[in-house]
Design an enzyme around this catalytic site. Structure first.
Site, PDB file in Angstrom:
ATOM      1  CB  SER A 148       2.259   0.260  -2.568  1.00 44.11           C
ATOM      2  OG  SER A 148       1.864  -0.858  -3.322  1.00 44.11           O
TER       3      SER A 148
ATOM      4  CE  LYS B 168      -2.649  -4.988  -3.738  1.00 42.92           C
ATOM      5  NZ  LYS B 168      -2.537  -3.879  -2.760  1.00 42.92           N
TER       6      LYS B 168
ATOM      7  CG  ASN C  79       2.286  -5.236  -4.775  1.00 43.53           C
ATOM      8  OD1 ASN C  79       2.548  -5.373  -5.970  1.00 43.53           O
ATOM      9  ND2 ASN C  79       1.933  -4.076  -4.246  1.00 43.53           N
TER      10      ASN C  79
ATOM     11  CG  ASP D 266      -5.142  -0.306  -6.077  1.00 43.71           C
ATOM     12  OD1 ASP D 266      -4.962  -1.539  -6.049  1.00 43.71           O
ATOM     13  OD2 ASP D 266      -5.330   0.374  -5.051  1.00 43.71           O
TER      14      ASP D 266
ATOM     15  N   GLY E  31      -9.484  -4.695   3.068  1.00 40.20           N
ATOM     16  CA  GLY E  31      -8.196  -5.026   3.673  1.00 40.20           C
ATOM     17  C   GLY E  31      -7.507  -3.845   4.312  1.00 40.20           C
TER      18      GLY E  31
ATOM     19  CB  SER F 120       0.485  -4.940   2.208  1.00 37.64           C
ATOM     20  OG  SER F 120      -0.359  -3.815   2.236  1.00 37.64           O
ATOM     21  CB  SER F 121       2.686   0.213   1.623  1.00 38.96           C
ATOM     22  OG  SER F 121       1.420   0.512   1.043  1.00 38.96           O
TER      23      SER F 121
ATOM     24  CE  LYS G 262     -12.342  -4.775  -0.991  1.00 44.91           C
ATOM     25  NZ  LYS G 262     -11.421  -3.654  -0.851  1.00 44.91           N
TER      26      LYS G 262
END
Length: 432
Positions: A192, A336, A332, A309, A91, A164-165, A410
């Site tokens: 974030s 994801k 947030n 995360d 992403g 999202s940042s 990933k």
């Protein structure tokens, strides 16, 4: 491939931390946006960073690599015209490159992961780029996305920060290259913020000047700048290390993790503080985190927006803590690779954990005695969920099977190898 996690009482050994995925992808991008030759030492190897390598090559960068470093000759403000870009399931790479692709005449980002990245929304960035004169075709904000750019304009740009940042970071990479000066105004809340700090740190290292308000809600970006070719060294990765540290915390352990700077700007560095708050015995000196776990933890309350995360790994540790833990300001996580609140907690319940969800909270009623396990659980193709569920499996009464665990690659392809090196009983098995 699935993974069988067998309960493991003791972990012991030393590891070099994985290199940071976030810093690697950013260094790869700024090196590509420079016109000279840059060198990146100790880059991460993961599906995300490999996606960035692949895409900057497609856009015209020359990428040469050995075991220690990557040498990149960039394309500057003139990426090569390309018809399609494949970011895999990454992403951040998609969003950063959507901005850079606006310098190209016609690029389509394809959709190879309809059940993961293909479900994630990008409308906030699309709205910002459209306001800059970029023509974008999309599927209600989702992949596939076609960008017809060539001449994006600076000026006053608005971007929402409450999903999202990464949308803001994408604009910060692009706007220094434009002819006009830009002012970027962040609407709503900014999630974030610590990750935006990483973006600004890398941009500064690359010779880019950006004037940021202290609250990161407004940025003034001079145009007509040039990225400078530089030498970069990637630090250890706190998000991936959070899972290893949490695994050590819930077991009887004597584990040292190297290459984790005490003063890192990675928000997930907070995992060390959270484990301390949970009364896990550890020290953090000379870039080494030393955990001497006894399996006994106390409940904690934590604002998860500072360490997005690492939240799932901390939740996994809290499953075995005495008392009720609360991780708040984490909405947030829903946006994801999967819904990391609903989907993750459903799997934790299958394993025997006592957890509750709110729109932006995860509540964990700890079970110091452990959980039952003995079930097959679905990680929803999400690397962070896979790592966190593995932690739970180490303290279950019966083995856990985690479906499609190969998606851990990933961000952390060697995760299970690292756990095995510490004595964890994990093994690959063929999926049914």
């Amino acid at each position: 491939m699935d993974v069988l996690v067998t309960p493991t009482a003791t972990l012991q050994g030393e590891l070099g931390a994985l290199s940071s995925k976030n810093y690697t992808t950013r260094y790869l991008l700024v090196a590509a946006l420079a016109e000279g030759t840059s060198t990146i030492y100790y880059p991460a190897h993961s599906e995300d960073s490999d996606a960035m390598r692949r895409c900057i090559r497609d856009l015209g960068a020359i990428v040469e690599e050995d075991e220690e470093k990557i040498v990149i000759t960039g394309f500057g403000r003139h990426p090569k015209p390309v018809d399609k870009l494949d970011v895999g399931n990454a992403g951040a790479v998609l969003r950063f490159l959507m901005a850079i692709a606006s310098l190209c005449p016609d690029v389509t980002f394809i959709n190879r992961y309809p059940d993961s990245l293909g479900k994630r929304p990008h409308l906030d960035l699309i709205h910002s780029l459209t306001s800059m004169g970029v023509d974008i075709s999309h599927q209600e904000g989702k992949l596939p996305i076609t960008i017809k750019g060539g001449q994006p304009k600076g000026g006053h740009i608005q971007v929402s920060g409450n999903i999202s940042s990464q949308f803001l970071s994408a604009l910060l990479f692009l706007t220094p290259l434009l002819e006009e000066d830009s002012e970027i105004e962040v609407l709503h809340d900014l999630k974030s913020k610590v990750v935006v700090g990483q973006t600004l740190e890398v941009l500064q290292q690359a010779g880019i000047v950006i004037h940021a308000d202290e609250d990161y809600m407004r940025f003034r970006v001079p145009g007509r700048q040039q990225y400078q070719s530089k030498t970069y060294t990637v630090q250890g990765d706190y998000p991936g290390s959070a899972a290893v540290l949490a695994a050590a915390a819930v077991t009887q352990s004597n584990v040292k993790l190297h290459r984790l700077p005490v003063h890192s700007k990675q928000g997930e560095r907070a995992v060390v503080d959270v484990l301390r708050m949970m009364e896990c015995p550890l020290t953090h000196d000379n870039d080494i985190v030393h955990v001497q776990g006894n399996g006994k933890l106390k409940a904690v309350e934590f604002d998860g927006d500072h360490a997005t995360d690492a939240v799932l790994a901390m939740v996994a540790a809290a499953v075995f803590a005495e008392g009720t833990s609360r991780f708040y300001n984490v909405e947030n996580l829903r946006y994801k690779e999967c819904d990391r609140i609903t989907d993750y907690l459903n799997e934790l319940r299958k394993a025997g954990a006592k957890v509750e969800e709110r729109q932006s909270e995860i509540i964990v009623h700890g079970r110091p005695e452990g959980v039952e396990g003995g079930v097959e659980i679905n990680a929803h193709y999400d690397h962070r969920v896979i790592m966190a569920l593995t932690i739970v499996g180490l303290r279950a009464a019966k083995p856990l099977v985690i479906k499609d665990a190969h998606h851990v690659a990933k961000s952390y392809p060697t995760y299970f190898d690292h756990l095995k090196a510490l004595g964890a009983k994990v093994e690959w098995i063929e999926g049914v």
